[in-house]
Design a protein around this motif. Sequence first.
Motif, PDB file in Angstrom:
ATOM      1  N   ILE A   1       0.841  -1.200   0.000  1.00 17.35           N
ATOM      2  CA  ILE A   1       0.000   0.000   0.000  1.00 17.35           C
ATOM      3  C   ILE A   1       0.875   1.249   0.000  1.00 17.35           C
ATOM      4  O   ILE A   1       1.757   1.388   0.846  1.00 17.35           O
ATOM      5  CB  ILE A   1      -0.914   0.019   1.240  1.00 17.35           C
ATOM      6  CG1 ILE A   1      -1.806  -1.221   1.268  1.00 17.35           C
ATOM      7  CG2 ILE A   1      -1.772   1.277   1.269  1.00 17.35           C
ATOM      8  CD1 ILE A   1      -2.570  -1.394   2.563  1.00 17.35           C
TER       9      ILE A   1
ATOM     10  N   TYR B   1      -4.958   6.093  -0.234  1.00 14.47           N
ATOM     11  CA  TYR B   1      -4.769   4.669   0.088  1.00 14.47           C
ATOM     12  C   TYR B   1      -4.480   4.459   1.573  1.00 14.47           C
ATOM     13  O   TYR B   1      -5.078   3.609   2.217  1.00 14.47           O
ATOM     14  CB  TYR B   1      -3.633   4.093  -0.748  1.00 14.47           C
ATOM     15  CG  TYR B   1      -3.850   4.236  -2.233  1.00 14.47           C
ATOM     16  CD1 TYR B   1      -4.626   3.325  -2.937  1.00 14.47           C
ATOM     17  CD2 TYR B   1      -3.286   5.303  -2.934  1.00 14.47           C
ATOM     18  CE1 TYR B   1      -4.833   3.464  -4.305  1.00 14.47           C
ATOM     19  CE2 TYR B   1      -3.493   5.450  -4.303  1.00 14.47           C
ATOM     20  CZ  TYR B   1      -4.265   4.531  -4.979  1.00 14.47           C
ATOM     21  OH  TYR B   1      -4.478   4.684  -6.328  1.00 14.47           O
ATOM     22  N   SER B   2      -3.533   5.218   2.094  1.00 19.02           N
ATOM     23  CA  SER B   2      -3.176   5.124   3.507  1.00 19.02           C
ATOM     24  C   SER B   2      -2.511   6.423   3.936  1.00 19.02           C
ATOM     25  O   SER B   2      -1.626   6.927   3.232  1.00 19.02           O
ATOM     26  CB  SER B   2      -2.235   3.948   3.760  1.00 19.02           C
ATOM     27  OG  SER B   2      -1.777   3.930   5.092  1.00 19.02           O
TER      28      SER B   2
ATOM     29  N   SER C   1      -0.670   6.628   6.458  1.00 19.85           N
ATOM     30  CA  SER C   1       0.545   6.246   7.174  1.00 19.85           C
ATOM     31  C   SER C   1       1.401   5.338   6.295  1.00 19.85           C
ATOM     32  O   SER C   1       0.881   4.571   5.471  1.00 19.85           O
ATOM     33  CB  SER C   1       0.193   5.523   8.475  1.00 19.85           C
ATOM     34  OG  SER C   1       1.343   4.959   9.073  1.00 19.85           O
TER      35      SER C   1
ATOM     36  N   PRO D   1       1.676   0.495   7.067  1.00 19.68           N
ATOM     37  CA  PRO D   1       1.305  -0.746   6.373  1.00 19.68           C
ATOM     38  C   PRO D   1       2.317  -1.159   5.309  1.00 19.68           C
ATOM     39  O   PRO D   1       2.626  -2.351   5.173  1.00 19.68           O
ATOM     40  CB  PRO D   1      -0.051  -0.395   5.757  1.00 19.68           C
ATOM     41  CG  PRO D   1      -0.607   0.668   6.641  1.00 19.68           C
ATOM     42  CD  PRO D   1       0.581   1.492   7.054  1.00 19.68           C
TER      43      PRO D   1
ATOM     44  N   ALA E   1      -3.877  -1.679   9.275  1.00 23.21           N
ATOM     45  CA  ALA E   1      -4.363  -2.281   8.023  1.00 23.21           C
ATOM     46  C   ALA E   1      -5.872  -2.520   8.077  1.00 23.21           C
ATOM     47  O   ALA E   1      -6.434  -2.766   9.131  1.00 23.21           O
ATOM     48  CB  ALA E   1      -3.636  -3.592   7.768  1.00 23.21           C
TER      49      ALA E   1
END
Length: 354
Positions: free
Chosen positions: A208, A214-215, A217, A220, A354
């Motif tokens: 990711i 998407y994230s 952080s 992940p 996640a």
Amino acid sequence: MVWITVLLVAFCLIAMIFPLLPSNSWLFNIFTYPRIQIICIQMVTVVIVFATYGAEKWTIIFAVLMLTNVLLIFRIIKPYTRLGKKELLDLDDTVETKTTLSLLIWNVYQFNQQYQPFIQLVKEKNPDLLLLCETNEWWTNQLQEIRDRYPYHQEVPLENTYGMCLYSRHPCNDVQVKSLVGEDVPSIRATITLEGQHQIAVFGIHPIPPYPAYSTSKAPKDAELLLIAQEVSAAKHPCIVFGDMNDVAWSNLTTAFQKISRLLDPRRGRGIMPTFHAKIPLMRIPIDQIFCSSDFRLIDIKRMPAMGSDHFPIFVTLALTTKASITQTLDMSHPNQQDQQLAEERIAEGLALA
């Protein structure tokens, strides 16, 4: 002009300070990616500041800060330029070749529909192994000709930009698809048998990206790469890890990945070879990567032409040799207990998000 100068100065200071902060937030880590672009922006800003304000006390302090940061950044990226030392050595007459293996890596970009140039490239290069990222059902439907050429394959079509396909002309055993961090973010591992006797463990990954869509952080992504590194460290065969890693070669995470996995980076000492963004030349960074164990020597590594995706393909040819592991080593210490503990903490944090 004043406001432009102020914004450039602010950007340069942020780009210098944010990567130093201990945070997993994408905002603080995004500046570790475009290191080359930041060097250029900082140099240009210094020139603009002096041209606009002259040699004032604050402009001299600013110039010293920027030039110091430029030197520090260049020290980080130097190993990946042609000025750096090669980590994976070239194939030469000092070692005996057991067999060779050619690989083609490409993030197709799920919404790209220019598949014909890729099929033509496969016919021209005739690689032993293909790894495709972001393959959905539409893409797998267009790849019948690839399946005909590669009898051993594992297709994981997904509509979330994390689909993945592995194609091999050599027998594959122990093929597994795992979602290590989050659902529907697969990675593929398999054991490839070359010439009926040489077994190689391959890992195809696409973690990711640390980007708000998407994230928010990087945890992940870090967790998946470190989990793969732990798998590799326990492998019994020569190993190859490749794919769109959504991480640059010079990041602290990549250093930790290599330290645990003991894999070598063929890009070191051979040029940065940016693979993303194919459609925006000024913003290109190297995030599609390959790492291999010291059982290999490099025959060739090249970036292929763009084919509609936002990523360039990479074509790599490796030689499995008899003495490679003796003549080349990873230029960093083995992971100690503190390294392993830090990796476990980063993995736990990534799995929790996640």
